[in-house]
Scaffold this active site. Structure first.
Site, PDB file in Angstrom:
ATOM      1  N   ARG A  28       0.903  -1.139   0.036  1.00 32.11           N
ATOM      2  CA  ARG A  28       0.056  -0.013  -0.037  1.00 32.11           C
ATOM      3  C   ARG A  28       0.775   1.261  -0.145  1.00 32.11           C
ATOM      4  O   ARG A  28       0.428   2.423  -0.360  1.00 32.11           O
ATOM      5  CB  ARG A  28      -1.139  -0.199   1.011  1.00 32.11           C
ATOM      6  CG  ARG A  28      -2.109  -1.047   0.723  1.00 32.11           C
ATOM      7  CD  ARG A  28      -3.182  -1.173   2.197  1.00 32.11           C
ATOM      8  NE  ARG A  28      -2.668  -2.464   2.717  1.00 32.11           N
ATOM      9  CZ  ARG A  28      -3.058  -2.809   4.018  1.00 32.11           C
ATOM     10  NH1 ARG A  28      -3.654  -2.104   4.429  1.00 32.11           N
ATOM     11  NH2 ARG A  28      -2.692  -4.019   4.631  1.00 32.11           N
ATOM     12  N   GLU A  46       2.846  -9.975  13.744  1.00 35.64           N
ATOM     13  CA  GLU A  46       2.222 -10.343  14.846  1.00 35.64           C
ATOM     14  C   GLU A  46       2.401 -11.723  15.204  1.00 35.64           C
ATOM     15  O   GLU A  46       2.527 -12.433  16.287  1.00 35.64           O
ATOM     16  CB  GLU A  46       0.586 -10.389  14.595  1.00 35.64           C
ATOM     17  CG  GLU A  46       0.013  -9.353  15.685  1.00 35.64           C
ATOM     18  CD  GLU A  46      -1.337  -8.997  15.290  1.00 35.64           C
ATOM     19  OE1 GLU A  46      -1.884  -8.925  13.914  1.00 35.64           O
ATOM     20  OE2 GLU A  46      -2.337  -8.977  16.168  1.00 35.64           O
TER      21      GLU A  46
HETATM   22  O1  LIG Z   1       3.222  -1.847  11.867  1.00 35.70           O
HETATM   23  P1  LIG Z   1       3.004  -3.274  11.432  1.00 35.70           P
HETATM   24  O2  LIG Z   1       2.508  -4.309  12.202  1.00 35.70           O
HETATM   25  O3  LIG Z   1       4.058  -3.731  10.767  1.00 35.70           O
HETATM   26  O4  LIG Z   1       2.028  -3.335  10.264  1.00 35.70           O
HETATM   27  C1  LIG Z   1       1.636  -2.271   9.156  1.00 35.70           C
HETATM   28  C2  LIG Z   1       1.919  -2.993   7.907  1.00 35.70           C
HETATM   29  O5  LIG Z   1       0.780  -4.033   7.609  1.00 35.70           O
HETATM   30  C3  LIG Z   1       0.246  -3.728   6.290  1.00 35.70           C
HETATM   31  O6  LIG Z   1       1.003  -4.474   5.187  1.00 35.70           O
HETATM   32  P2  LIG Z   1       0.637  -5.999   5.184  1.00 35.70           P
HETATM   33  O7  LIG Z   1       1.854  -6.619   5.794  1.00 35.70           O
HETATM   34  O8  LIG Z   1      -0.489  -6.462   5.499  1.00 35.70           O
HETATM   35  O9  LIG Z   1       1.176  -5.896   3.640  1.00 35.70           O
HETATM   36  P3  LIG Z   1       0.234  -5.645   2.383  1.00 35.70           P
HETATM   37  O10 LIG Z   1       0.111  -4.078   2.406  1.00 35.70           O
HETATM   38  O11 LIG Z   1       1.117  -6.041   1.119  1.00 35.70           O
HETATM   39  O12 LIG Z   1      -1.241  -6.044   2.397  1.00 35.70           O
HETATM   40  C4  LIG Z   1       0.367  -2.291   6.396  1.00 35.70           C
HETATM   41  O13 LIG Z   1       0.174  -1.662   4.983  1.00 35.70           O
HETATM   42  C5  LIG Z   1       1.759  -1.980   6.651  1.00 35.70           C
HETATM   43  O14 LIG Z   1       2.775  -2.023   5.705  1.00 35.70           O
HETATM   44  N1  LIG Z   2      -5.853  -2.898  11.176  1.00 31.89           N
HETATM   45  C1  LIG Z   2      -5.275  -2.599  10.158  1.00 31.89           C
HETATM   46  N2  LIG Z   2      -5.906  -2.375   9.017  1.00 31.89           N
HETATM   47  C2  LIG Z   2      -5.107  -2.340   7.856  1.00 31.89           C
HETATM   48  N3  LIG Z   2      -4.051  -2.550   7.657  1.00 31.89           N
HETATM   49  C3  LIG Z   2      -3.327  -3.210   8.599  1.00 31.89           C
HETATM   50  N4  LIG Z   2      -2.195  -3.462   8.722  1.00 31.89           N
HETATM   51  C4  LIG Z   2      -1.774  -4.089  10.244  1.00 31.89           C
HETATM   52  N5  LIG Z   2      -3.066  -3.828  10.971  1.00 31.89           N
HETATM   53  C5  LIG Z   2      -4.048  -3.254   9.858  1.00 31.89           C
END
Ligand SMILES: O=P(O)(O)OC[C@H]1O[C@H](OP(=O)(O)OP(=O)(O)O)[C@H](O)[C@@H]1O
Ligand SMILES: Nc1ncnc2[nH]cnc12
Length: 185
Positions: free
Chosen positions: A70, A107
């Site tokens: 994202r 997590e």
């Molecule tokens: O602070 P954290 O606990 O590390 O979480 C934040 C990250 O989690 C989500 O990405 P995700 O790993 O879900 O990947 P994506 O954007 O590829 O779906 C979000 O876009 C951040 O990059």
């Molecule tokens: N609660 C949340 N919503 C969207 N993206 C996330 N990535 C980690 N936690 C999230």
């Protein structure tokens, strides 16, 4: 968070964030930013405001690095506004050629992110961008990568911070700006 234009745009962005309960699994309150992309003018306005923030509050940056997936929705547009390269930070195994990697705690378990060798040069000041800060593991790994490559994090920016998850505690060395903070995860 200093620019008045952040205060002006914040309510408009908030209106476009959808809360989805129990996604991707039970107990997670997912903050969905995708509705924002039904409003291209607002996305453009947001990227212009972020770039102005970089110019006025961060100063010179050599590149903008965005986190898969994202962070890729905003990073390239901010980089174009600033006239600097965009550096993709991807999950392990997605970038061809020689890479530099950093592992991080999620997590549950561990994951690895990478950049391509040479994407960040010795002494580069990098602006890190992502959509959301939760536990802070992802930004921690991204900051480690920048330093490992010989660069320095000028600032990190996320659209959304989930304050109860205390992600900032993992990145005490990083100057972090957030547009929207939620006090419930
Ligand atoms: O602070 P954290 O606990 O590390 O979480 C934040 C990250 O989690 C989500 O990405 P995700 O790993 O879900 O990947 P994506 O954007 O590829 O779906 C979000 O876009 C951040 O990059
Ligand atoms: N609660 C949340 N919503 C969207 N993206 C996330 N990535 C980690 N936690 C999230």
């Amino acid at each position: 968070m200093t620019l008045p234009r952040f205060d002006q745009i914040r309510p408009k962005i908030e209106k476009h964030i959808r809360e989805v309960k129990d996604f991707p699994k039970k107990g997670i309150n997912f903050r969905d930013i995708m509705p924002l992309f039904t409003n291209p003018q607002l996305v453009n306005e947001l990227c212009v405001v972020i770039a102005d923030h970089v110019r006025h509050s961060v100063g010179h940056v050599d590149s903008v690095a965005g986190l898969e997936a994202r962070g890729f929705l905003f990073g390239p547009q901010v980089a174009i506004q600033l006239g600097v390269p965009f550096v993709p930070i991807r999950k392990k195994g997605k970038l061809p050629g020689a890479t530099i990697e950093a592992s991080y705690q999620k997590e549950y378990g561990e994951d690895i992110v990478e950049i391509q060798e040479g994407a960040i040069k010795q002494g580069d000041v990098v602006f890190l961008i992502d959509d959301l800060l939760a536990t802070g593991g992802t930004l921690r790994a991204a900051a480690n990568l920048v330093v490992k490559a010989g660069g320095k994090v000028g600032e990190a920016f996320v659209l959304i911070e989930l304050t109860p998850l205390n992600g900032r505690a993992k990145i005490p060395d990083v100057n972090l700006t957030t547009l929207i903070s939620y006090d419930s995860a």
